[in-house]
Design a protein around this motif. Structure first.
Motif, short mmCIF file in Angstrom:
data_model
loop_
_atom_site.label_atom_id
_atom_site.label_comp_id
_atom_site.label_asym_id
_atom_site.label_seq_id
_atom_site.Cartn_x
_atom_site.Cartn_y
_atom_site.Cartn_z
N ALA A 82 0.84 -1.20 0.00
CA ALA A 82 0.00 0.00 0.00
C ALA A 82 0.87 1.24 0.00
CB ALA A 82 -0.92 0.01 1.22
N CYS A 83 0.29 2.35 -0.40
CA CYS A 83 0.97 3.64 -0.36
C CYS A 83 1.23 4.01 1.09
CB CYS A 83 0.11 4.71 -1.04
SG CYS A 83 0.80 6.39 -0.96
N ARG A 84 2.45 4.40 1.40
CA ARG A 84 2.82 4.70 2.77
C ARG A 84 2.26 6.03 3.26
NH1 ARG A 84 2.38 1.13 4.44
NH2 ARG A 84 3.27 1.74 6.44
N TYR A 85 1.63 6.80 2.37
CA TYR A 85 1.06 8.09 2.79
C TYR A 85 -0.47 8.05 2.83
CZ TYR A 85 -0.04 13.06 3.05
OH TYR A 85 -0.55 14.27 3.44
N MET A 90 -2.10 -1.12 -3.23
CA MET A 90 -1.30 -1.19 -4.44
C MET A 90 -1.10 -2.64 -4.86
SD MET A 90 1.47 1.88 -3.69
CE MET A 90 2.20 1.78 -5.31
N GLU A 91 -2.09 -3.48 -4.53
CA GLU A 91 -2.03 -4.88 -4.91
C GLU A 91 -2.65 -5.07 -6.29
OE1 GLU A 91 -0.61 -7.35 -3.67
OE2 GLU A 91 -0.12 -6.77 -1.61
N VAL A 149 5.96 5.02 -7.04
CA VAL A 149 7.31 5.24 -6.56
C VAL A 149 7.66 4.19 -5.52
CG1 VAL A 149 8.90 6.87 -5.47
CG2 VAL A 149 7.09 7.71 -6.98
N LEU A 150 8.87 3.64 -5.63
CA LEU A 150 9.39 2.67 -4.67
C LEU A 150 10.75 3.15 -4.17
CD1 LEU A 150 9.50 -0.28 -3.39
CD2 LEU A 150 10.78 -0.91 -5.45
N CYS A 151 10.92 3.14 -2.85
CA CYS A 151 12.23 3.44 -2.27
C CYS A 151 13.04 2.16 -2.27
CB CYS A 151 12.09 3.99 -0.86
SG CYS A 151 13.69 4.31 -0.06
N SER A 152 14.15 2.16 -2.99
CA SER A 152 14.96 0.94 -3.11
C SER A 152 15.76 0.66 -1.84
CB SER A 152 15.92 1.08 -4.29
OG SER A 152 16.80 2.17 -4.10
N LYS A 153 15.72 1.58 -0.87
CA LYS A 153 16.47 1.38 0.36
C LYS A 153 15.62 0.74 1.47
CE LYS A 153 19.61 5.25 -0.54
NZ LYS A 153 20.09 6.57 -0.06
N CYS A 154 14.40 1.26 1.65
CA CYS A 154 13.56 0.73 2.73
C CYS A 154 12.34 -0.02 2.23
CB CYS A 154 13.11 1.86 3.65
SG CYS A 154 11.94 3.03 2.92
N GLY A 155 12.05 0.05 0.92
CA GLY A 155 10.92 -0.67 0.36
C GLY A 155 9.60 0.05 0.45
N SER A 156 9.58 1.29 0.93
CA SER A 156 8.33 2.05 1.01
C SER A 156 7.79 2.30 -0.39
CB SER A 156 8.56 3.39 1.71
OG SER A 156 8.90 3.20 3.06
N MET A 157 6.47 2.14 -0.54
CA MET A 157 5.81 2.32 -1.82
C MET A 157 4.86 3.51 -1.74
SD MET A 157 4.94 -1.69 -2.62
CE MET A 157 4.44 -1.41 -4.31
N PHE A 158 4.77 4.24 -2.85
CA PHE A 158 3.87 5.38 -2.93
C PHE A 158 3.11 5.32 -4.24
CE2 PHE A 158 7.54 6.62 -0.39
CZ PHE A 158 6.95 7.09 0.76
N CYS A 159 1.82 5.64 -4.19
CA CYS A 159 1.00 5.55 -5.40
C CYS A 159 1.30 6.68 -6.37
CB CYS A 159 -0.48 5.53 -5.04
SG CYS A 159 -1.07 7.03 -4.22
N SER A 160 2.00 7.72 -5.92
CA SER A 160 2.35 8.84 -6.78
C SER A 160 3.52 9.59 -6.18
CB SER A 160 1.16 9.79 -6.95
OG SER A 160 0.84 10.41 -5.71
N ALA A 161 4.15 10.42 -7.00
CA ALA A 161 5.25 11.25 -6.50
C ALA A 161 4.74 12.26 -5.49
CB ALA A 161 5.93 11.97 -7.67
N VAL A 382 -6.24 -7.81 -0.52
CA VAL A 382 -5.98 -6.57 -1.28
C VAL A 382 -6.40 -5.29 -0.57
CG1 VAL A 382 -6.13 -7.78 -3.49
CG2 VAL A 382 -8.19 -6.75 -2.52
N SER A 383 -7.04 -5.38 0.62
CA SER A 383 -7.45 -4.19 1.34
C SER A 383 -6.50 -3.92 2.50
CB SER A 383 -8.87 -4.34 1.88
OG SER A 383 -9.79 -4.43 0.84
N VAL A 384 -6.23 -2.65 2.75
CA VAL A 384 -5.33 -2.25 3.84
C VAL A 384 -6.16 -2.02 5.09
CG1 VAL A 384 -3.60 -0.60 4.60
CG2 VAL A 384 -3.85 -1.14 2.17
N THR A 385 -5.77 -2.66 6.19
CA THR A 385 -6.47 -2.50 7.46
C THR A 385 -5.59 -1.75 8.45
OG1 THR A 385 -7.68 -4.55 7.10
CG2 THR A 385 -7.64 -3.68 9.35
#
Length: 385
Positions: A82-85, A90-91, A149-161, A382-385
């Motif tokens: 899921a987007c971290r924000y 994001m499944e 967007v994916l952070c290649s260091k910590c793995g955080s994912m974002f649905c947009s910039a 696929v849902s974030v809880t």
């Protein structure tokens, strides 16, 4: 409004004490269509709760490599990507079949042989494909052709910039925020971190668990408090020091001002671990292991340690516990299914019945029949809880 302008919601708060003694009530000021959004409200703070201890799951000899070479499909401590924000799921559609096995659904399929859902192009989250284009920034962010967007260091994912920028403006950096949460979970809830301590205190609601469990149930309020703590530290560091009061209980400009919760609530709420004292036989709880892990990970200075005390972290945890609640984000299936209905000509058509059979088989049913609990299983995947 569609142009971004705020609109007055079609409801009003009316005191009905004199009419039916019900006090303040929410009353519609105009006709409201079925399914219409009445109003939206952004949470002061939110977090997704990890299910495992990421530090213990990483093999020590491979941690450095994995931290540098993370990809969209890398294992995570979260059950749902899921987007971290904004925490939008994001499944992609393939996640429905990649996590369902024949044994789980009572069938004979293996996950490699499960078919895909019908018309996967209608699924609102596109598949992750390195060959689909995109770019990598010098500071370690990978952006695909859909601007995810994916952070290649910590793995955080974002649905947009935009979500990435908003998150980092609030938290300082995704890497620090994620590693802080990992450290809190490892220090407070993971037994491996305390394997040498035979007298390791247990959390109040898990004191009866078997000693060989690797991790006890993670307390969502503590994880949320860790995220709140990171946000407040970043707010202090990026603001004017002599104008920013650290304790949001005293700072009327802080996001947590006026919300109920006191550090003394930690023991009644049974947050953290049991703290045994010689002065009294009564049990008390503490968040000190989590607090020390946060301070070390965020590299707080001596001056900041005075400002961001254990007392302050306990205040945030109490606020999170007393005011937080669990919700689930919208499942991508809720957008996919109406689109599928339109494409097959509506309910009851031969195409619709055939599509339902395909969905059932994709979920592991050998008979091609949807079971009553399959909707819940789809949401869990696929849902974030």
């Amino acid at each position: 409004a569609s142009d971004g302008r705020p609109m007055r919601p079609p409801v009003a708060i009316v005191d009905l004490t004199s009419i039916n003694n019900r006090g303040n009530s929410l009353v519609a000021t105009r006709l409201i269509r079925k399914g219409e959004i009445i109003y939206t409200e952004r949470a002061i703070e939110a977090t997704q709760i990890p299910q495992t201890c990421c530090k213990c799951n990483d093999d020590s000899s491979e941690v450095a490599t994995k931290r540098i070479a993370l990809s969209w499909s890398s294992p995570s401590s979260y059950d749902v990507r899921a987007c971290r924000y904004c925490f939008r799921s994001m499944e992609p559609a393939s996640s429905l079949t990649s996590t369902v096995t024949g044994a789980k659904m009572g069938g004979a399929h293996s996950k490699e042989s499960l078919p895909s859902i019908p018309m996967p192009h209608l699924w609102p989250v596109a598949e992750y494909d390195r060959k689909s284009g995109g770019s990598t920034s010098p500071i370690g962010y990978i952006e695909d052709c859909y601007e995810r967007v994916l952070c290649s260091k910590c793995g955080s994912m974002f649905c947009s910039a935009a979500c990435k920028v908003a998150h980092n403006n609030r938290m300082g950096s995704c890497c620090k925020c994620e590693s802080s949460i990992e450290e809190v979970i490892h220090a407070l809830f993971c037994r491996k971190a305390n394997s040498d301590d035979k007298e390791m205190p247990l959390t109040g609601d898990n004191a009866d668990q078997a000693p060989d469990d690797e991790i006890v149930s993670i307390q969502p309020a503590v994880v949320l408090a860790a995220r709140m703590f990171c946000s407040e530290v970043n707010r202090y560091r990026t603001g004017t020091p002599n104008k920013v009061q650290v304790s949001s209980a005293e700072d009327d400009s802080g996001p947590f001002y006026g919300i109920c919760g006191d550090p003394e609530d930690i023991t009644p709420l049974e947050l953290g671990v049991i703290q045994k004292t010689t002065e009294s036989s009564a049990l008390s709880f503490t968040l000190e292991p989590a607090y020390l892990a946060l301070c070390e990970n965020l590299a707080l200075t001596g001056f900041e340690l005075e400002k961001f005390s254990l007392h302050f972290f306990e205040l945030l945890a109490a606020v999170a516990a007393r005011n937080g609640f669990s919700i689930a984000t919208k499942s991508p299936f809720q957008s996919y299914y109406p689109a599928l209905l339109r494409s097959v000509g509506g309910r009851g058509t031969p195409e619709h019945l055939h599509a339902m059979e395909d969905i059932a088989r994709a979920l592991g049913s050998t008979e091609g029949v949807l079971k009553r609990d399959m909707d819940r299983e789809i949401a869990d995947q696929v849902s974030v809880t």
